[in-house]
Structure formats: structure tokens, C-alpha cells
Scaffold this motif. Structure first.
Motif, PDB file in Angstrom:
ATOM      1  N   ARG A 176       0.835  -1.199   0.000  1.00 21.25           N
ATOM      2  CA  ARG A 176       0.000   0.000   0.000  1.00 21.25           C
ATOM      3  C   ARG A 176       0.871   1.251   0.000  1.00 21.25           C
ATOM      4  N   ALA A 177       1.906   1.265   0.831  1.00 22.82           N
ATOM      5  CA  ALA A 177       2.788   2.431   0.904  1.00 22.82           C
ATOM      6  C   ALA A 177       3.447   2.679  -0.450  1.00 22.82           C
ATOM      7  N   MET A 178       3.883   1.588  -1.086  1.00 17.00           N
ATOM      8  CA  MET A 178       4.558   1.731  -2.366  1.00 17.00           C
ATOM      9  C   MET A 178       3.590   2.261  -3.431  1.00 17.00           C
ATOM     10  N   LEU A 179       2.378   1.706  -3.444  1.00 15.53           N
ATOM     11  CA  LEU A 179       1.402   2.127  -4.450  1.00 15.53           C
ATOM     12  C   LEU A 179       0.965   3.577  -4.217  1.00 15.53           C
ATOM     13  N   GLU A 180       0.814   3.952  -2.953  1.00 16.30           N
ATOM     14  CA  GLU A 180       0.420   5.336  -2.665  1.00 16.30           C
ATOM     15  C   GLU A 180       1.492   6.313  -3.114  1.00 16.30           C
ATOM     16  N   GLU A 181       2.737   5.903  -2.915  1.00 18.68           N
ATOM     17  CA  GLU A 181       3.840   6.757  -3.340  1.00 18.68           C
ATOM     18  C   GLU A 181       3.840   6.924  -4.858  1.00 18.68           C
ATOM     19  N   LEU A 182       3.602   5.794  -5.548  1.00 22.16           N
ATOM     20  CA  LEU A 182       3.552   5.830  -7.005  1.00 22.16           C
ATOM     21  C   LEU A 182       2.388   6.692  -7.495  1.00 22.16           C
ATOM     22  N   LEU A 183       1.273   6.568  -6.815  1.00 20.78           N
ATOM     23  CA  LEU A 183       0.088   7.331  -7.201  1.00 20.78           C
ATOM     24  C   LEU A 183       0.374   8.828  -7.107  1.00 20.78           C
ATOM     25  N   THR A 184       0.976   9.250  -6.005  1.00 18.87           N
ATOM     26  CA  THR A 184       1.334  10.662  -5.832  1.00 18.87           C
ATOM     27  C   THR A 184       2.286  11.096  -6.933  1.00 18.87           C
ATOM     28  N   LYS A 185       3.252  10.238  -7.219  1.00 17.27           N
ATOM     29  CA  LYS A 185       4.257  10.572  -8.221  1.00 17.27           C
ATOM     30  C   LYS A 185       3.613  10.772  -9.605  1.00 17.27           C
ATOM     31  N   SER A 232      -4.076   6.122 -12.997  1.00 19.28           N
ATOM     32  CA  SER A 232      -5.346   5.427 -12.823  1.00 19.28           C
ATOM     33  C   SER A 232      -5.124   3.930 -12.628  1.00 19.28           C
ATOM     34  N   ALA A 233      -4.072   3.368 -13.255  1.00 16.96           N
ATOM     35  CA  ALA A 233      -3.748   1.957 -13.032  1.00 16.96           C
ATOM     36  C   ALA A 233      -3.336   1.733 -11.577  1.00 16.96           C
ATOM     37  N   VAL A 234      -2.526   2.654 -11.049  1.00 19.21           N
ATOM     38  CA  VAL A 234      -2.091   2.526  -9.658  1.00 19.21           C
ATOM     39  C   VAL A 234      -3.304   2.650  -8.728  1.00 19.21           C
ATOM     40  N   GLY A 235      -4.199   3.595  -9.042  1.00 19.53           N
ATOM     41  CA  GLY A 235      -5.409   3.762  -8.239  1.00 19.53           C
ATOM     42  C   GLY A 235      -6.231   2.484  -8.206  1.00 19.53           C
ATOM     43  N   GLN A 236      -6.350   1.844  -9.377  1.00 18.97           N
ATOM     44  CA  GLN A 236      -7.090   0.577  -9.460  1.00 18.97           C
ATOM     45  C   GLN A 236      -6.413  -0.510  -8.637  1.00 18.97           C
ATOM     46  N   ALA A 237      -5.070  -0.553  -8.729  1.00 21.86           N
ATOM     47  CA  ALA A 237      -4.321  -1.572  -7.986  1.00 21.86           C
ATOM     48  C   ALA A 237      -4.531  -1.376  -6.485  1.00 21.86           C
ATOM     49  N   LEU A 238      -4.539  -0.117  -6.044  1.00 25.79           N
ATOM     50  CA  LEU A 238      -4.760   0.187  -4.622  1.00 25.79           C
ATOM     51  C   LEU A 238      -6.140  -0.283  -4.179  1.00 25.79           C
ATOM     52  N   ALA A 239      -7.131   0.015  -5.002  1.00 26.79           N
ATOM     53  CA  ALA A 239      -8.499  -0.397  -4.678  1.00 26.79           C
ATOM     54  C   ALA A 239      -8.577  -1.917  -4.580  1.00 26.79           C
ATOM     55  N   ARG A 240      -7.885  -2.591  -5.499  1.00 28.40           N
ATOM     56  CA  ARG A 240      -7.906  -4.049  -5.499  1.00 28.40           C
ATOM     57  C   ARG A 240      -7.160  -4.616  -4.300  1.00 28.40           C
ATOM     58  N   LEU A 241      -6.138  -3.909  -3.877  1.00 30.24           N
ATOM     59  CA  LEU A 241      -5.395  -4.333  -2.687  1.00 30.24           C
ATOM     60  C   LEU A 241      -6.330  -4.298  -1.466  1.00 30.24           C
ATOM     61  N   ALA A 296       7.832  -6.431 -11.907  1.00 29.75           N
ATOM     62  CA  ALA A 296       8.177  -5.416 -12.887  1.00 29.75           C
ATOM     63  C   ALA A 296       7.158  -4.275 -12.885  1.00 29.75           C
ATOM     64  N   LEU A 297       5.899  -4.610 -12.692  1.00 29.10           N
ATOM     65  CA  LEU A 297       4.808  -3.642 -12.734  1.00 29.10           C
ATOM     66  C   LEU A 297       3.905  -3.860 -11.529  1.00 29.10           C
ATOM     67  N   PRO A 298       4.276  -3.297 -10.392  1.00 29.66           N
ATOM     68  CA  PRO A 298       3.533  -3.604  -9.154  1.00 29.66           C
ATOM     69  C   PRO A 298       2.067  -3.192  -9.218  1.00 29.66           C
ATOM     70  N   PHE A 299       1.748  -2.315 -10.174  1.00 30.74           N
ATOM     71  CA  PHE A 299       0.366  -1.838 -10.241  1.00 30.74           C
ATOM     72  C   PHE A 299      -0.418  -2.503 -11.367  1.00 30.74           C
ATOM     73  N   ALA A 300       0.140  -3.592 -11.926  1.00 32.58           N
ATOM     74  CA  ALA A 300      -0.577  -4.289 -12.997  1.00 32.58           C
ATOM     75  C   ALA A 300      -1.895  -4.827 -12.453  1.00 32.58           C
ATOM     76  N   VAL A 301      -2.984  -4.608 -13.184  1.00 35.05           N
ATOM     77  CA  VAL A 301      -4.274  -5.145 -12.755  1.00 35.05           C
ATOM     78  C   VAL A 301      -4.774  -6.211 -13.723  1.00 35.05           C
ATOM     79  N   ARG A 302      -3.964  -6.476 -14.758  1.00 36.56           N
ATOM     80  CA  ARG A 302      -4.328  -7.518 -15.721  1.00 36.56           C
ATOM     81  C   ARG A 302      -3.164  -8.465 -15.938  1.00 36.56           C
ATOM     82  N   CYS A 303      -3.464  -9.703 -16.271  1.00 37.19           N
ATOM     83  CA  CYS A 303      -2.411 -10.637 -16.633  1.00 37.19           C
ATOM     84  C   CYS A 303      -1.884 -10.248 -18.015  1.00 37.19           C
ATOM     85  N   THR A 304      -0.767 -10.832 -18.390  1.00 35.99           N
ATOM     86  CA  THR A 304      -0.131 -10.466 -19.654  1.00 35.99           C
ATOM     87  C   THR A 304      -1.075 -10.668 -20.841  1.00 35.99           C
ATOM     88  N   ASP A 305      -1.788 -11.789 -20.830  1.00 34.93           N
ATOM     89  CA  ASP A 305      -2.681 -12.096 -21.951  1.00 34.93           C
ATOM     90  C   ASP A 305      -3.787 -11.053 -22.101  1.00 34.93           C
TER      91      ASP A 305
END
Ligand code: ZN
Length: 131
Positions: free
Chosen positions: A10-19, A68-77, A99-108
Motif C-alpha cells: 500500500r505504501a509503495m502504491l500510494e507513493e507511485l500514485l502521488t508521483k 489510474s492503473a495505480v489507483g485501481q491496484a490500490l483499490a484491489r489491494l 516489474a509492474l507492481p500496479f498491474a491489474v491484468r495478466c499479460t494475456d
């Protein structure tokens, strides 16, 4: 997922979101010097040319999509759904999450989505005959 890992993520994602949000705001402001207050005390060069402005806006767009991807990842967390694909519910591979801590989808699913976007971006079908 244990509490420690959850808090860390959560801390990491929040930091990314701010950034990414700051990044978006800065870029949009840079691209539109005429309706901003950036000239006050600004020491940087002349307002960007149209071409440069387009490039800045494009990167602002990317930063805003990231935010917005980071925001979604946070919500999912918070929902306990972090690490699972939001389209197919499969696990997102650990390598991808590293590689992408905020990924909300699989590669496919991400690939399918990107292809969809590519398609939308295309011009009118007539352009296909003009090449
Ligand atoms: Zn998926």
C-alpha cells in the motif's frame, strides 16, 4: 497476504500514485503555459512549441493512465483482489508484479486490451486503401 506485505504494497502504491499524479499535473501545466501561473517566478525557457507541447501532452496522458492503473491496484489491494487479473481472475505472474507492481491484468488480457486500443486509434477504414 500478511499484514506486513499488505502495508508495504500500500505504501509503495500510494507513493507511485502521488508521483504519477504530480507528474501529470506538471506536464499539463508545462504544455499550457498560457493558462497557468507557471510564469510567475519561472526561470525556464520559452513556452514550448506546438510539436513539443504535443509530446508533453502525450507523456502527460501516459502518466495519467499510470495514475489510474495505480489507483485501481490500490483499490484491489483493499478488496483483497490484488495480484489477480481484473478481466479473467487468473493470477498475475509474480515476475509481472515485480516489474509492474500496479498491474491489474495478466499479460494475456493486457495484450488483448492493447490490441483493442490500437484498433480504435486507427483512422477511417478508407486509409487502408490509400496506402
Ligand atoms: Zn487476465
Amino acid at each position: 497476504m500478511d499484514e506486513g506485505r499488505h502495508g508495504e504494497l500500500r505504501a509503495m502504491l500510494e507513493e507511485l500514485l502521488t508521483k504519477f499524479r504530480t507528474d501529470t499535473r506538471d506536464k499539463v501545466r508545462r504544455a499550457r503555459p498560457q493558462d497557468g501561473d507557471r510564469r510567475i517566478g519561472a526561470t525556464d525557457d520559452d513556452p514550448p512549441e506546438d510539436l513539443e507541447r504535443g509530446v508533453i501532452l502525450a507523456t502527460a496522458q501516459v502518466a495519467s493512465e499510470m495514475a489510474s492503473a495505480v489507483g485501481q491496484a490500490l483499490a484491489r489491494l483493499e478488496e483483497g483482489a490484488y495480484g489477480f487479473c481484473c478481466d479473467c481472475d487468473d493470477d498475475i505472474s509474480p515476475a509481472r508484479l515485480r516489474a509492474l507492481p500496479f498491474a491489474v491484468r495478466c499479460t494475456d488480457c493486457e495484450r488483448i486490451r492493447e490490441q483493442g486500443k490500437e484498433w480504435e486509434r486507427r483512422e477511417t477504414p478508407t486509409s487502408l486503401f490509400l496506402q
